[in-house]
Design a protein around this motif. Sequence first.
Motif, short mmCIF file in Angstrom:
data_model
loop_
_atom_site.label_atom_id
_atom_site.label_comp_id
_atom_site.label_asym_id
_atom_site.label_seq_id
_atom_site.Cartn_x
_atom_site.Cartn_y
_atom_site.Cartn_z
N SER A 80 -3.91 -2.84 0.95
CA SER A 80 -2.61 -3.84 1.30
C SER A 80 -3.19 -5.08 1.54
CB SER A 80 -2.13 -3.17 2.29
OG SER A 80 -1.29 -4.04 2.85
N GLY A 99 0.78 -1.13 -0.02
CA GLY A 99 0.06 0.07 0.01
C GLY A 99 0.90 1.24 -0.19
N VAL A 142 -5.95 0.98 3.80
CA VAL A 142 -5.41 -0.47 4.08
C VAL A 142 -5.94 -1.01 5.18
CG1 VAL A 142 -3.02 0.33 3.18
CG2 VAL A 142 -3.61 0.38 5.64
N GLY A 155 -0.13 -4.90 -2.52
CA GLY A 155 -1.40 -4.41 -2.40
C GLY A 155 -1.58 -3.83 -3.80
#
Length: 382
Positions: free
Chosen positions: A230, A97, A201, A243
Amino acid sequence: MSPAIQSKLPNVGTTIFTVMSSLAAEYKAINLGQGFPDFSMNAELMRLVSEVMQQGHNQYVPMQGYMPLREALAEKANFLYAADINPDTEITITPGGTYAIYTAFTTILQPGDEVIVFEPAYDSYIPNIEINGAIAVRIPLSFPDYSINWASVRLGITPRTKAIIINSPHNPTGAVLSEDDIEQLRTIVQDTNIFIISDEVYEHLIFDGIEHQSILRYPDLLQRSFVCFSFGKVYNCTGWKLGYCIAPGVLMKEFRKVHQFNCFCCHTPSQVALATFVKEKDAYLSLSVSMQERRDYFSKLIANTRFDLLTSHGSYFICAKYNRISEETDKDFSIRLTKEAGVATIPVSAFYKNADDHKVIRFCFAKKKETLEQAAERLIKI
Ligand code: PMP
Ligand code: GLN
């Protein structure tokens, strides 16, 4: 002698997560600092990855990511948020991410652009902005609930504002955005050219029956957004560093120009395994319940100490005030807590430019019950 580098990040040292995890290792402290689970990831997903490696899925996938995985993610976005995402043109798989966020910033920012950042802010955002020659305009979240003061945001907007970065559920505080926040955001950005970078995330780590306000729910906002996710946080495998980013085709086209000459494509076996596993709805839908249990268990244990917990509605984290224990700065206190009490935490001032010292530290509760119990035994003594 090596030539001198003119630093692109002159004000940056080593990230607090590395500092505190190294200290925890050195002093053999229980590590409730850096955010990672100490329990095992899903066994079926592990099995799938090794199976697909044996089957020969070990060479490059396309630069945009393994297509069946992107298809599965588009279906998931539709199931969860009624979003209509084109897997071919609107999703790119990234090595984590953090990388997706960095790439989004690098895609849109020109020198001198301004980005609205809410502090405390995840520590990669501002260096990501500054390395692109842009300027972070810091807006403090309201203490102690860490909500957004939208009047301050309005004051922070200038003709040079290129983007706003939001993060819900929020690291380090566990604050979450409400529908009203989204409405406020909409009012601010409509009729402007401001982009939104939405760090989601922790989308599945949301508690107390609250619904995650993904930007994917709002087609009008999605038009100007890069939404970053993610797998590490969803499947308790932060070390996988995988991610993805979702953005409209015109924005994604530019994002991919940056991505293709940076890492090109990501780890193949994980993507092939995830293409199957992402379809297992229970694996992600059960997360909020299991992680909420850990939050509640940790909160119960901490109630017997002199720490005063703040509210966390999501993420791996809960913050606590320690002013009944010490007058030290949060950094000094965290270091002493690691060395003397054997529990590592993260000082929240690390997420601020001008170390706003509310005497608050962050605990990660994404740990086994035994780990939380052992940490609490140590924390009770101080
Ligand atoms: N944003 C936030 C707020 C995070 O806490 C994390 C976790 N490290 C990330 C982004 C990125 O996660 P990763 O790069 O490990 O996938
Ligand atoms: N996201 C994790 C945290 O906030 C750690 C990420 C990292 O170590 N860079 O603790």
